[in-house]
Design a protein around this motif. Sequence first.
Motif, short mmCIF file in Angstrom:
data_model
loop_
_atom_site.label_atom_id
_atom_site.label_comp_id
_atom_site.label_asym_id
_atom_site.label_seq_id
_atom_site.Cartn_x
_atom_site.Cartn_y
_atom_site.Cartn_z
N THR A 152 -6.57 -2.32 11.92
CA THR A 152 -6.24 -1.27 10.98
C THR A 152 -4.94 -1.68 10.28
O THR A 152 -4.17 -2.47 10.81
N THR A 153 -4.71 -1.16 9.10
CA THR A 153 -3.53 -1.52 8.33
C THR A 153 -2.26 -1.06 9.03
O THR A 153 -2.18 0.07 9.52
N ARG A 174 1.16 9.18 12.99
CA ARG A 174 1.16 8.11 12.00
C ARG A 174 2.27 7.09 12.10
O ARG A 174 2.20 6.06 11.46
N LYS A 183 0.88 -1.17 0.00
CA LYS A 183 0.00 0.00 0.00
C LYS A 183 0.91 1.22 0.00
O LYS A 183 1.81 1.30 0.82
N TYR A 224 4.14 2.25 10.51
CA TYR A 224 3.09 3.23 10.28
C TYR A 224 1.71 2.63 10.53
O TYR A 224 1.49 1.45 10.27
N HIS A 248 -2.67 4.09 10.24
CA HIS A 248 -3.51 5.15 9.67
C HIS A 248 -3.53 6.34 10.63
O HIS A 248 -3.71 6.17 11.85
N CYS A 249 -3.36 7.53 10.09
CA CYS A 249 -3.22 8.73 10.91
C CYS A 249 -4.50 9.12 11.65
O CYS A 249 -4.45 9.91 12.58
N GLN A 250 -5.64 8.56 11.25
CA GLN A 250 -6.89 8.91 11.93
C GLN A 250 -7.24 7.94 13.06
O GLN A 250 -8.28 8.09 13.70
N THR A 251 -6.36 6.97 13.33
CA THR A 251 -6.57 6.12 14.50
C THR A 251 -6.04 6.85 15.72
O THR A 251 -5.33 7.84 15.62
N ARG A 294 1.80 -0.56 8.21
CA ARG A 294 2.75 -0.48 7.10
C ARG A 294 4.16 -0.34 7.65
O ARG A 294 4.36 0.16 8.75
#
Length: 136
Positions: free
Chosen positions: A68-69, A108, A53, A83, A85-88, A71
């Motif tokens: 959540t993903t 993030r 991704k 990394y 997701h920045c909205q978690t 990375r």
Amino acid sequence: MPDLSRSFQNAAVADTFAGFPGDARAGLLELRDLIFETARDTPGVGRIEETLKWGQPAYLTPDSKSGTTIRLGVPKTGGFALYVHCQTTLIAEFRSLFADGLTFDGNRAILFQDGQALPTEPLRLFIRNALTYHRE
């Protein structure tokens, strides 16, 4: 030490790891192993899908959809990073728990220096929380 015997199911992911600088690659492979180990030891997570991704190795929970993903990559500043997701809320929560023991990039990423010994137990907790983020 990373388990180099764990094969890659995705050739593009293998190629991406091969392209990382050597010192960063060693740390990223160690994080990769920790993701798979933590998933295996966490009830309800199920199979982990390893894919790309945004050009980075990514780890998803496609069957349970519990997480959540996650990375892995090399930031522009060097070293290597894990990394989410920045909205978690994951990074904010861990910044409050481990402000003195981990280095963060905004909301993030957790950053590491090449050759740094990974703080395995805090990272295992972080990964477990990421892999079960949508179950809460």
